[in-house]
Design a protein around this motif. Structure first.
Motif, short mmCIF file in Angstrom:
data_model
loop_
_atom_site.label_atom_id
_atom_site.label_comp_id
_atom_site.label_asym_id
_atom_site.label_seq_id
_atom_site.Cartn_x
_atom_site.Cartn_y
_atom_site.Cartn_z
N THR A 1 -8.81 -17.49 34.69
CA THR A 1 -9.26 -16.11 34.52
C THR A 1 -9.99 -15.64 35.78
O THR A 1 -10.83 -16.35 36.33
CB THR A 1 -10.20 -16.00 33.31
N GLY A 2 -9.61 -14.46 36.24
CA GLY A 2 -10.21 -13.92 37.46
C GLY A 2 -9.40 -14.22 38.72
O GLY A 2 -9.66 -13.62 39.77
N ALA A 3 -8.44 -15.13 38.62
CA ALA A 3 -7.61 -15.45 39.78
C ALA A 3 -6.71 -14.27 40.12
O ALA A 3 -6.37 -13.45 39.27
CB ALA A 3 -6.79 -16.70 39.50
N ILE A 4 -6.31 -14.19 41.39
CA ILE A 4 -5.44 -13.11 41.83
C ILE A 4 -4.16 -13.70 42.41
O ILE A 4 -4.11 -14.87 42.80
CB ILE A 4 -6.13 -12.21 42.88
N GLY A 5 -3.12 -12.87 42.42
CA GLY A 5 -1.84 -13.35 42.93
C GLY A 5 -0.85 -12.21 43.08
O GLY A 5 -1.18 -11.03 42.90
N THR A 6 0.37 -12.58 43.43
CA THR A 6 1.45 -11.59 43.60
C THR A 6 2.56 -11.91 42.61
O THR A 6 3.16 -12.98 42.66
CB THR A 6 2.01 -11.62 45.03
N ASP A 7 2.83 -10.95 41.73
CA ASP A 7 3.94 -11.08 40.79
C ASP A 7 5.10 -10.24 41.31
O ASP A 7 4.91 -9.28 42.07
CB ASP A 7 3.51 -10.60 39.41
N LEU A 8 6.31 -10.62 40.93
CA LEU A 8 7.50 -9.88 41.31
C LEU A 8 8.12 -9.36 40.03
O LEU A 8 8.65 -10.13 39.23
CB LEU A 8 8.48 -10.78 42.07
N CYS A 9 8.04 -8.05 39.82
CA CYS A 9 8.32 -7.47 38.51
C CYS A 9 9.45 -6.44 38.56
O CYS A 9 9.81 -5.93 39.63
CB CYS A 9 7.07 -6.79 37.97
N VAL A 10 9.96 -6.16 37.37
CA VAL A 10 10.87 -5.03 37.18
C VAL A 10 10.39 -4.27 35.94
O VAL A 10 9.77 -4.85 35.05
CB VAL A 10 12.34 -5.48 36.97
#
Length: 292
Positions: free
Chosen positions: A130-139
């Motif tokens: 919880t609180g972590a950040i990242g990059t998702d690849l979405c549609v």
């Protein structure tokens, strides 16, 4: 679909074909440019009919596919029809026939190992705290399909909130739910990402992730919001290759080599080097040949 499948089988026998492909995703090179077929067919379709002599050219079915096909059947005239995976396209509830007058023998691979290979979905954000950040690849949810087109993809910088939802890092808007356990099939996994939508979510901003098959958490995790990830570097490449498939392939490479810090640094350098050769003639074909 059953009618189309029967038509494929009957025409293959009647016309005595050596090779008849059906369901060829755009990123697969299942077209035939010459003969012998065993030397000129680069990849196999999701569903196809082969003459037995062609199967022998490849060294047998075991040599043609990475895993035993989900369904194989023999037809009159020594033809073999193969359905590679339980999800040959966007419908998942169809099963080819087992008892039909145009089939001689039928074999299903319904083993647990096959199910894991076909459905082995996992949310890379499930491993983030919880609180972590990242990059998702979405549609957007309306763009869900058997293949994800590059033009439909959106790189989304996200944070894991206290409810285990992904929210946009810049605005705090809800994106999707984190899925902790595989619910059993691809369609159910997609539904689980939007199973518990909070009241403040905007319907036109709901999205689903494309990073659900073999993409490790290290590919999406950010230490700082200004950093890059493997996902963001792949998206930045100006090449006409399927970005989701490339990430899946890089994930496979990472697992086979052991996901170490040095291995990640090497992959970073590889992607940075690709950025400098995007205009080199034939680079896209080389990427497909080596990684897809």
């Amino acid at each position: 679909m059953s009618a189309v499948f029967e038509l494929l089988c009957r025409l293959s026998v009647t016309l005595d074909v050596d090779y008849a492909p059906l369901f060829c995703p755009p990123n697969r090179r299942a077209g035939l440019d010459g003969r012998p077929i065993g030397e000129n067919l680069e990849e196999h379709p999701r569903i196809g009919v082969y003459d037995r002599t062609v199967v022998e050219q490849f060294g047998g079915l075991e040599a043609m596919f990475d895993a035993p096909p989900w369904y194989t059947a023999t037809l009159e005239g020594d033809k073999i029809v193969v359905v590679e995976t339980e999800q040959p396209w966007d419908r998942i509830d169809w099963r080819p026939p087992t008892d039909a007058d145009f089939l001689e023998t039928v074999t299903f691979d319904d083993s647990d190992e096959r199910a894991q290979q076909d459905h082995g979905f996992g949310d890379p954000f499930a491993a983030l705290e919880t609180g972590a950040i990242g990059t998702d690849l979405c549609v957007p949810r309306e763009k869900i399909g058997p293949e994800f087109r590059n033009e439909d993809l959106e790189l989304v910088h996200v944070r894991v909130d206290e409810e285990r939802n992904l929210r946009r890092l810049d605005t705090g808007a809800f994106v999707r739910n984190v899925v902790n356990e595989d619910p059993g099939d691809p369609a159910a996994f997609m539904m689980a990402m939007l199973e518990d939508v909070p009241a403040d979510a905007a319907a036109d901003e709901l999205m689903v992730s494309t990073l659900l098959r073999g993409v490790p958490p290290a590919f999406v995790r950010l230490d700082d919001r200004d950093d890059e990830t493997i996902v963001s570097k792949v998206m930045a490449l100006d090449v006409d290759v399927a970005k989701v498939d490339l990430l899946i392939s890089l994930g496979r490479v990472a697992r086979e080599g052991g996901l170490t810090e040095e291995g990640l640094r090497e992959m970073d350098r590889f992607l940075e080097n690709l950025e400098g050769v995007e205009d080199v003639e034939g680079i896209e074909q080389r990427i497909r040949d080596r990684l897809l």
